[in-house]
Design an enzyme around this catalytic site. Structure first.
Site, short mmCIF file in Angstrom:
data_model
loop_
_atom_site.label_atom_id
_atom_site.label_comp_id
_atom_site.label_asym_id
_atom_site.label_seq_id
_atom_site.Cartn_x
_atom_site.Cartn_y
_atom_site.Cartn_z
N ASP A 1 4.21 -2.28 -2.79
CA ASP A 1 2.97 -3.00 -2.47
C ASP A 1 3.15 -4.52 -2.49
O ASP A 1 4.17 -5.03 -2.95
CB ASP A 1 1.85 -2.58 -3.43
N GLU B 1 -5.76 2.96 -5.55
CA GLU B 1 -6.79 2.97 -6.59
C GLU B 1 -7.58 4.29 -6.56
O GLU B 1 -7.56 5.00 -5.54
CB GLU B 1 -7.76 1.80 -6.34
#
Ligand code: GLP
Length: 238
Positions: A67, A143
């Site tokens: 990421d 998430e």
């Protein structure tokens, strides 16, 4: 799934570095998926030490990171590209051209996600993916959500993640609110997964991820269906 609980952060790091080294020694052209955060720093330090001693050779290794904060350039000290250079790449004999991190400055994040996934596919997928876990169960920056997202995509970071990561910034206001993260497809298609977890504050979310229901509300729970996962946990925070 293999689960090891060890007494110290140093032991966790050493064991993780041993597994990564074994992968590179048995396959010098390995594609290694890498993670940021404070947990893997000890693992990277150990890999650097072995590389400097001449026991480990990164010359033909390719890396793909999970990421990157959206809006930060690789020169920004808070970016994950900078983190990787600083904590690993600048200290081992890897060819920087073979190290890959999503482009946090991509104008079209969707196109960047497609490019990143196509690239991972083109190089034959990930041989070994290193993961940490967020306090809310996130892996990469996937998430908690109503769905598991397959592709590399742009995410809104949770407030708990922004707060947790604010320790690396001057204040929580400076933490980017968005990030580009590898989705579950590239992570779950990795041939092997290695997760490092340190600190008592992660014990409960880890337990739920590894033994509770498989749900996007706890993103790491998807690892229960991967055929080759090793988790190394220590209560000792780093
Ligand atoms: C970060 C990263 C994750 C990492 C997690 C835990 O936000 N995106 O890849 O696993 O949060 O970080 P730490 O190891 O610092 O607790």
């Amino acid at each position: 799934m293999k689960f090891y609980e060890v007494a110290t952060y140093k032991e966790m790091s050493r064991k993780a570095a041993n597994i990564i080294s074994a992968e590179i020694i048995s396959n010098p052209k390995a594609v290694i998926g890498l993670a940021t955060g404070s947990t893997p720093i000890g693992t990277y330090n150990q890999l650097i030490e072995w590389c400097k001693k001449g026991d480990l050779d990164f010359a033909q290794v390719t890396t793909v990171n999970l990421d990157e904060y959206y809006g930060l350039s690789g020169e920004n000290e808070q970016s994950y590209r900078y983190f990787m250079n600083d904590h690993l790449f600048d200290h081992v004999n890897i060819d920087k051209n073979n190290t890959h991190v999503p482009n946090g400055l991509a104008k079209d994040p969707e196109a960047e996600g497609e490019r990143y996934d196509a690239f991972i596919k083109e190089i034959g997928g990930i041989d070994l993916q290193l993961l940490g876990i967020g306090i809310d169960g996130h892996i990469g920056f996937n998430e908690p959500d109503d769905v598991f997202v397959k592709e590399t995509h742009l995410v809104d970071l949770d407030e708990s993640t922004i707060q947790a990561n604010s320790r690396f910034f001057e204040s929580a206001d400076e933490v980017p609110k968005k990030a580009l993260t590898m989705g579950m497809m590239s992570i779950m298609q990795a041939k092997k997964i290695l997760m490092v977890v340190s600190g008592e504050n992660k014990e409960q979310i880890l337990k739920e991820a590894l033994t509770g229901p498989i749900t996007p509300k706890n993103p790491a729970s998807i690892l229960q269906v991967h055929p080759d996962v090793t988790v190394i946990f220590t209560k000792q925070a780093n």
